[in-house]
Enzyme design. Structure first.
Site, PDB file in Angstrom:
ATOM      1  N   LYS A  53      53.730 -30.710  36.265  1.00 23.89           N
ATOM      2  CA  LYS A  53      52.675 -30.492  35.257  1.00 23.89           C
ATOM      3  C   LYS A  53      51.753 -29.366  35.694  1.00 23.89           C
ATOM      4  O   LYS A  53      51.412 -28.490  34.893  1.00 23.89           O
ATOM      5  CB  LYS A  53      51.856 -31.781  35.061  1.00 23.89           C
ATOM      6  N   GLN A  97      48.185 -40.603  35.758  1.00 18.03           N
ATOM      7  CA  GLN A  97      49.633 -40.738  35.918  1.00 18.03           C
ATOM      8  C   GLN A  97      50.019 -42.215  36.075  1.00 18.03           C
ATOM      9  O   GLN A  97      49.421 -42.940  36.869  1.00 18.03           O
ATOM     10  CB  GLN A  97      50.078 -39.924  37.147  1.00 18.03           C
ATOM     11  N   ASP A 120      47.364 -37.943  26.626  1.00 19.80           N
ATOM     12  CA  ASP A 120      48.582 -38.760  26.561  1.00 19.80           C
ATOM     13  C   ASP A 120      48.724 -39.444  25.199  1.00 19.80           C
ATOM     14  O   ASP A 120      49.799 -39.924  24.852  1.00 19.80           O
ATOM     15  CB  ASP A 120      48.540 -39.857  27.634  1.00 19.80           C
TER      16      ASP A 120
HETATM   17  N1  GUN Z   1      54.517 -41.625  33.726  1.00 19.80           N
HETATM   18  C1  GUN Z   1      55.719 -41.431  33.143  1.00 19.80           C
HETATM   19  N2  GUN Z   1      55.575 -40.849  31.930  1.00 19.80           N
HETATM   20  C2  GUN Z   1      54.245 -40.677  31.751  1.00 19.80           C
HETATM   21  C3  GUN Z   1      53.468 -40.121  30.690  1.00 19.80           C
HETATM   22  O1  GUN Z   1      53.963 -39.657  29.654  1.00 19.80           O
HETATM   23  N3  GUN Z   1      52.115 -40.133  30.895  1.00 19.80           N
HETATM   24  C4  GUN Z   1      51.544 -40.623  32.012  1.00 19.80           C
HETATM   25  N4  GUN Z   1      50.215 -40.600  32.109  1.00 19.80           N
HETATM   26  N5  GUN Z   1      52.236 -41.150  33.006  1.00 19.80           N
HETATM   27  C5  GUN Z   1      53.584 -41.172  32.872  1.00 19.80           C
END
Ligand code: GUN
Length: 305
Positions: A53, A97, A120
């Site tokens: 990211k 996360q 998200d």
């Molecule tokens: N962990 C796995 N996929 C995601 C996601 O789309 N968002 C977040 N915050 N954590 C994740």
């Protein structure tokens, strides 16, 4: 033979659009969007996601700020960090996360994020806006899957769509977005009776259950479009032999590297039956980050700062 829906190429298109959006902000004298990423603990997969990211943010000109907390961090400390980020005028988006280490309540954390910074799209306010069909920040993976389908000219009106999986991250929001585009949607899951027959009704099958190779070629309606959201790591050679009978390259990678990624759909079998299929890797995976950065830009533009 089906067409391969190239998620990486579409993610690049989405990222280019974000890059241009950031440039446009700059041209208007506005600062770059700021994305705060909170990583608690040392889950190796989460560390890889967070690194990817941050790298993607750098490419498109988004400022990303990582906050790493120890696995033993108390809930109050995580909550205090979220409060601080909510109040920070330079932070447009906040991502915590998942999964969080044991002992931390992910719902409490996600509900604490300001809905305007919820890149998200997991906050109940944003979920509610999606349910009502109103604009808001929407979950990244389904949003990006919808963008991929639109790019490839898949007309969803009246289509029979089956979403396999009912998670809040993918299954439920994906079903709502398909419904919004006038598809006839079934949400199927592990307790659904005669899952193969339900899947065989689908003109569009979206698999998001995290079960490697669950969907066999015989589950797919001839000519269907298949979107495979699963990303599973296979190390067991016996399982590989079973799953990759129609994919000699995958089997070879498993043998030489000791592990290989695969989706919830048996790709080699799906390619023989479907009209279009997303591969794993290189399908939905790269789209998720592109969706996230699109949301970060949208959040920044909504703030008007
Ligand atoms: N962990 C796995 N996929 C995601 C996601 O789309 N968002 C977040 N915050 N954590 C994740």
């Amino acid at each position: 033979m089906a067409t391969i829906l190239d998620g990486k190429a579409h993610a690049d298109r989405m990222l280019e659009s974000v890059r241009l959006g950031v440039e446009d902000r700059r041209a208007r004298g506005l600062r770059a969007p700021g994305l705060a990423v909170v990583l608690v603990g040392d889950d190796p997969a989460s560390q890889v996601y967070v690194r990817n990211k941050s790298a993607a943010c750098a490419k498109v000109g988004i400022t990303s700020i990582e906050h790493r907390l120890a696995a033993e961090t108390p809930q109050a400390e995580l909550d205090a960090l979220i409060d601080q980020l909510n109040a920070d005028p330079d932070v447009d988006g906040i991502l915590v996360q998942l999964p969080l280490p044991k002992g931390l309540d992910s719902k409490e954390a996600l509900h604490r994020i300001s809905p305007a910074k919820d890149v998200d799209g997991f906050h109940p306010m944003n979920q509610g806006l999606l349910l009502e069909g109103l604009p808001g920040l929407r979950p990244c993976t389904p949003t990006a899957c919808m963008s991929l389908l639109a790019h490839h000219g898949v007309n969803l009106k009246g289509l029979r769509a089956v979403v396999l999986g009912r998670s809040e991250i993918v299954g439920k929001p994906m079903a709502l977005m398909l419904l919004e585009q006038h598809a006839t949607v079934t949400i199927a899951h592990s307790r659904t009776k005669d899952l193969p027959a339900v899947c065989r009704e689908a003109d569009l099958l979206v698999a998001a259950v995290g079960r490697p190779g669950l969907v066999e070629g015989s589950w797919i309606k001839p000519g269907a479009v298949v979107v495979d959201v699963g990303i599973n790591r296979i190390e067991d050679p016996a399982l590989g032999e079973r799953l990759f009978a129609a994919e000699p390259k995958k089997l070879e990678t498993l043998k030489t590297k000791g592990a290989v990624l695969c989706g919830d759909v048996r790709f080699g079998e799906a390619m023989q039956v479907a009209s279009a299929v997303t591969p794993v890797p290189g399908g939905v995976g790269p789209l998720t980050i592109a969706g996230l950065l699109t949301n970060a830009l949208m959040a920044a533009n909504n703030h008007g700062a």
